[in-house]
Design a protein around this motif. Structure first.
Motif, short mmCIF file in Angstrom:
data_model
loop_
_atom_site.label_atom_id
_atom_site.label_comp_id
_atom_site.label_asym_id
_atom_site.label_seq_id
_atom_site.Cartn_x
_atom_site.Cartn_y
_atom_site.Cartn_z
N VAL A 3 -7.94 -15.66 -3.78
CA VAL A 3 -7.30 -15.79 -4.95
C VAL A 3 -6.28 -14.92 -5.13
CG1 VAL A 3 -9.84 -16.68 -6.82
CG2 VAL A 3 -8.82 -14.14 -6.17
N GLY A 4 -5.93 -14.30 -4.38
CA GLY A 4 -4.37 -13.56 -4.04
C GLY A 4 -4.49 -12.68 -2.85
N GLN A 5 -3.17 -11.24 -3.21
CA GLN A 5 -3.06 -10.89 -2.26
C GLN A 5 -3.31 -9.42 -2.81
OE1 GLN A 5 -3.22 -10.95 1.05
NE2 GLN A 5 -4.39 -13.30 0.63
N VAL A 6 -3.67 -8.18 -2.59
CA VAL A 6 -3.58 -6.97 -2.89
C VAL A 6 -2.64 -6.01 -2.12
CG1 VAL A 6 -4.61 -4.93 -4.61
CG2 VAL A 6 -5.96 -7.49 -3.96
N HIS A 7 -1.27 -5.71 -2.70
CA HIS A 7 -0.60 -5.11 -1.71
C HIS A 7 -0.67 -3.33 -2.41
CE1 HIS A 7 1.18 -8.17 0.49
NE2 HIS A 7 0.67 -9.67 -0.63
N SER A 8 -0.38 -2.54 -1.40
CA SER A 8 -0.71 -0.89 -1.91
C SER A 8 1.18 -0.32 -1.41
CB SER A 8 -1.14 -0.44 -2.09
OG SER A 8 -1.65 1.17 -1.51
N ALA A 9 1.19 0.84 -1.83
CA ALA A 9 2.25 1.48 -1.13
C ALA A 9 1.42 2.56 0.05
CB ALA A 9 3.51 2.07 -2.03
N SER A 10 0.71 2.57 -0.10
CA SER A 10 0.12 3.86 0.69
C SER A 10 -0.69 3.42 1.96
CB SER A 10 -0.67 4.86 -0.42
OG SER A 10 -2.11 4.27 -1.08
N ARG A 18 -4.98 -6.65 0.96
CA ARG A 18 -5.84 -7.33 1.35
C ARG A 18 -6.15 -8.23 0.25
NH1 ARG A 18 -9.97 -6.80 -2.21
NH2 ARG A 18 -9.34 -5.68 -4.27
N THR A 19 -6.76 -9.24 1.06
CA THR A 19 -7.66 -10.60 0.61
C THR A 19 -8.06 -10.24 -0.76
OG1 THR A 19 -6.80 -11.70 2.35
CG2 THR A 19 -7.97 -13.15 0.90
N ALA A 20 -7.86 -10.40 -1.67
CA ALA A 20 -8.59 -10.78 -2.76
C ALA A 20 -9.16 -12.16 -2.91
CB ALA A 20 -8.21 -10.74 -4.38
N TYR A 21 -11.59 -12.32 -3.05
CA TYR A 21 -11.84 -12.92 -3.29
C TYR A 21 -12.04 -13.29 -5.02
CZ TYR A 21 -11.15 -12.93 1.50
OH TYR A 21 -10.64 -12.97 3.25
N ALA A 22 -12.59 -14.67 -5.03
CA ALA A 22 -13.87 -14.36 -6.06
C ALA A 22 -14.67 -16.50 -6.04
CB ALA A 22 -12.75 -15.08 -7.11
N CYS A 23 -15.77 -16.00 -6.38
CA CYS A 23 -16.74 -16.80 -6.67
C CYS A 23 -16.75 -18.20 -6.78
CB CYS A 23 -18.26 -16.40 -7.62
SG CYS A 23 -18.01 -16.53 -9.30
#
Length: 64
Positions: free
Chosen positions: A19-26, A30-35
């Motif tokens: 359902v999406g990609q989670v990005h961080s500056a530090s 990672r990939t976000a998953y949902a049922c």
């Protein structure tokens, strides 16, 4: 596919839907998953390449 944790209900699922990609500056992203039950409640992800192409076409036409 291995079991993943749903980003909405926090329950494990054996049928994860991206359902999406989670990005961080530090750290790296990672990939976000949902049922399958929660996946429709997430907004549809926009295609950055399609948006760039649309912006380029708009600039060529003098609209941007």
């Amino acid at each position: 596919m291995i079991s993943q944790i749903c980003a909405r209900c926090d329950k494990p699922t054996n049928q994860p839907v991206v359902v999406g990609q989670v990005h961080s500056a530090s750290c790296g992203g990672r990939t976000a998953y949902a049922c399958p039950g929660c996946a429709p409640s997430f907004p549809k992800q926009r295609d950055p390449l399609a948006e760039l192409a649309a912006f380029r076409r708009a600039r060529e036409r003098g609209l941007a």
